[in-house]
Design an enzyme around this catalytic site. Structure first.
Site, PDB file in Angstrom:
ATOM      1  N   ASP A 169      -2.598   9.433   6.724  1.00  0.00           N
ATOM      2  CA  ASP A 169      -1.850   8.151   6.410  1.00  0.00           C
ATOM      3  C   ASP A 169      -0.623   8.801   5.823  1.00  0.00           C
ATOM      4  OD1 ASP A 169      -4.813   7.535   5.464  1.00  0.00           O
ATOM      5  OD2 ASP A 169      -3.465   5.798   5.684  1.00  0.00           O
ATOM      6  N   LYS A 199      -8.033   9.591   4.156  1.00  0.00           N
ATOM      7  CA  LYS A 199      -9.203   8.735   3.472  1.00  0.00           C
ATOM      8  C   LYS A 199      -9.852   9.827   2.395  1.00  0.00           C
ATOM      9  CE  LYS A 199      -9.743   5.169   3.204  1.00  0.00           C
ATOM     10  NZ  LYS A 199      -9.130   4.428   2.161  1.00  0.00           N
ATOM     11  N   ARG A 252       0.915  -1.083   0.060  1.00  0.00           N
ATOM     12  CA  ARG A 252       0.079  -0.036   0.154  1.00  0.00           C
ATOM     13  C   ARG A 252       0.953   1.205  -0.058  1.00  0.00           C
ATOM     14  NH1 ARG A 252      -5.251   0.301   3.474  1.00  0.00           N
ATOM     15  NH2 ARG A 252      -5.902   1.455   1.657  1.00  0.00           N
TER      16      ARG A 252
HETATM   17  O1  MRU Z   1      -7.752   2.552   3.387  1.00  0.00           O
HETATM   18  P1  MRU Z   1      -7.792   2.665   4.966  1.00  0.00           P
HETATM   19  O2  MRU Z   1      -8.882   2.068   5.762  1.00  0.00           O
HETATM   20  O3  MRU Z   1      -6.361   2.205   5.744  1.00  0.00           O
HETATM   21  O4  MRU Z   1      -7.508   4.099   5.245  1.00  0.00           O
HETATM   22  C1  MRU Z   1      -7.337   4.510   6.708  1.00  0.00           C
HETATM   23  C2  MRU Z   1      -7.508   6.143   6.910  1.00  0.00           C
HETATM   24  O5  MRU Z   1      -7.632   6.916   6.105  1.00  0.00           O
HETATM   25  C3  MRU Z   1      -7.163   6.402   8.234  1.00  0.00           C
HETATM   26  O6  MRU Z   1      -7.821   7.834   8.518  1.00  0.00           O
HETATM   27  C4  MRU Z   1      -5.574   6.626   8.622  1.00  0.00           C
HETATM   28  O7  MRU Z   1      -4.967   5.354   8.088  1.00  0.00           O
HETATM   29  C5  MRU Z   1      -5.527   7.023   9.992  1.00  0.00           C
HETATM   30  S1  MRU Z   1      -5.758   5.261  11.185  1.00  0.00           S
HETATM   31  C6  MRU Z   1      -5.235   5.850  12.576  1.00  0.00           C
END
Ligand code: MRU
Length: 308
Positions: free
Chosen positions: A208, A219, A58
């Site tokens: 992220d 997200k 990812r």
């Molecule tokens: O695609 P995901 O579900 O891994 O995305 C997660 C997010 O965007 C969260 O807001 C981010 O990783 C922070 S988690 C503490």
């Protein structure tokens, strides 16, 4: 559901298919992936191949590359016999640090909300995606101040946006229900109305990757919430551990955005010829009121102070 991960390939699979997700948790699982790889074969070539695969699962959450690099830096100078044990210890340390970081984020976040609203006022928080227990090794990032408020006896209600196409908002609802926190599920497009009608005191989201200038990837849909919050004068906070800050990335334009499969939209969209599914967007620093980390709360333009 419990998934047993016994090889680095299974760790990579769990991350790529989102059996585990959320930036800090992805990082922790990747660290254990390196430990599994070093246990299976501690030779340089084998570890290099495993870490390359893990890092490619990812692209957006920098915690993944950060955790892999951290374990590698510990084991690379060691002999083959010493590597596996050292990798397991470092992975455990990453988990312990994340647990502590999330708790500190909760305390700093709550103190900031209280500075604004007072220690008794009901807090009405809007969040997006899931940045709680299911996304970290501890109590979460964006949800940590919510849990801290609840522990402190401050009334708190959370608006939870659905987060299409994967509906991570449902994970947030599950978590909040489990913790007994008052919450309401809303469609992704509802926050504009709620912000306009003064039904939100603060927006708190996770991250992220935070670029050195404070631009923040989170997200998909986060950016629109930040725009609406600014339009209605509502503070917009990003909560994340320091492991999510990428000081080598100068600005949001350089953050790689993961493009996921169209199958995430479900079979009802099969007749549609063209589908795009970017999983993250970037909120520019100027729309962010503050970044909450384990070190405190800073304006996005000041996070350089956390580099050392
Ligand atoms: O695609 P995901 O579900 O891994 O995305 C997660 C997010 O965007 C969260 O807001 C981010 O990783 C922070 S988690 C503490």
């Amino acid at each position: 559901v419990q998934v047993r991960i016994a090889t680095w390939q299974e760790a990579a699979h769990a991350i790529a298919t989102m059996q585990v997700r959320g930036a800090p948790l992805i990082g922790a699982v990747a660290a254990y992936g390196v430990a599994l790889a070093a246990t299976a074969d501690p030779a340089d070539a084998a570890i290099q191949s495993a870490t390359q695969h893990l890092c490619a699962t990812r692209p957006t959450a920098v915690n993944l590359q950060w955790a892999v690099a951290r374990v590698l830096a510990v084991i690379q100078p060691l002999s083959s016999e010493q590597r596996a044990a050292a990798a397991w210890s470092e992975a455990r340390r990453i988990v312990a640090e994340d647990v502590a970081a999330t708790r500190a984020i909760g305390e700093h976040g709550l103190a900031t909300l209280r500075a604004d609203r007072g220690p008794q006022a009901p807090l009405r928080i809007l969040t997006h995606c899931n940045a709680g227990r299911l996304a970290t090794c501890g109590v979460g990032t964006a949800l940590a101040p919510v849990y801290a408020a609840q522990r402190a006896g401050q009334p708190v209600h959370v608006w939870v946006s659905e987060t299409r196409p994967r509906n991570q908002g449902l994970l947030t609802c599950w978590e909040l229900a489990d913790a007994g926190v008052d919450h309401t599920l809303i469609a992704d497009n509802a926050p504009g109305l709620l912000l306009m009608r003064h039904r939100v005191d603060a927006v708190i989201v996770g991250a992220d990757r935070i670029a050195a200038n404070g631009d923040t990837a989170n997200k998909i849909g986060t950016y629109l919430k930040a725009l609406a919050a600014r339009a209605h004068g509502v503070p917009f906070f990003v909560a994340a551990p320091l492991s999510t800050i990428d000081f080598n990335c100068p600005a949001g334009a350089q953050i790689p955005i993961e493009e996921r499969e169209r199958s995430e939209f479900g079979a009802t969209t099969d007749f549609v010829e063209s589908v795009a599914n970017p999983a993250f967007d970037v909120t520019p620093a100027h729309l962010i009121t503050g970044i909450i980390s384990e070190r405190g709360v800073l304006a996005p333009t000041q996070i350089e102070a956390w580099r050392s």
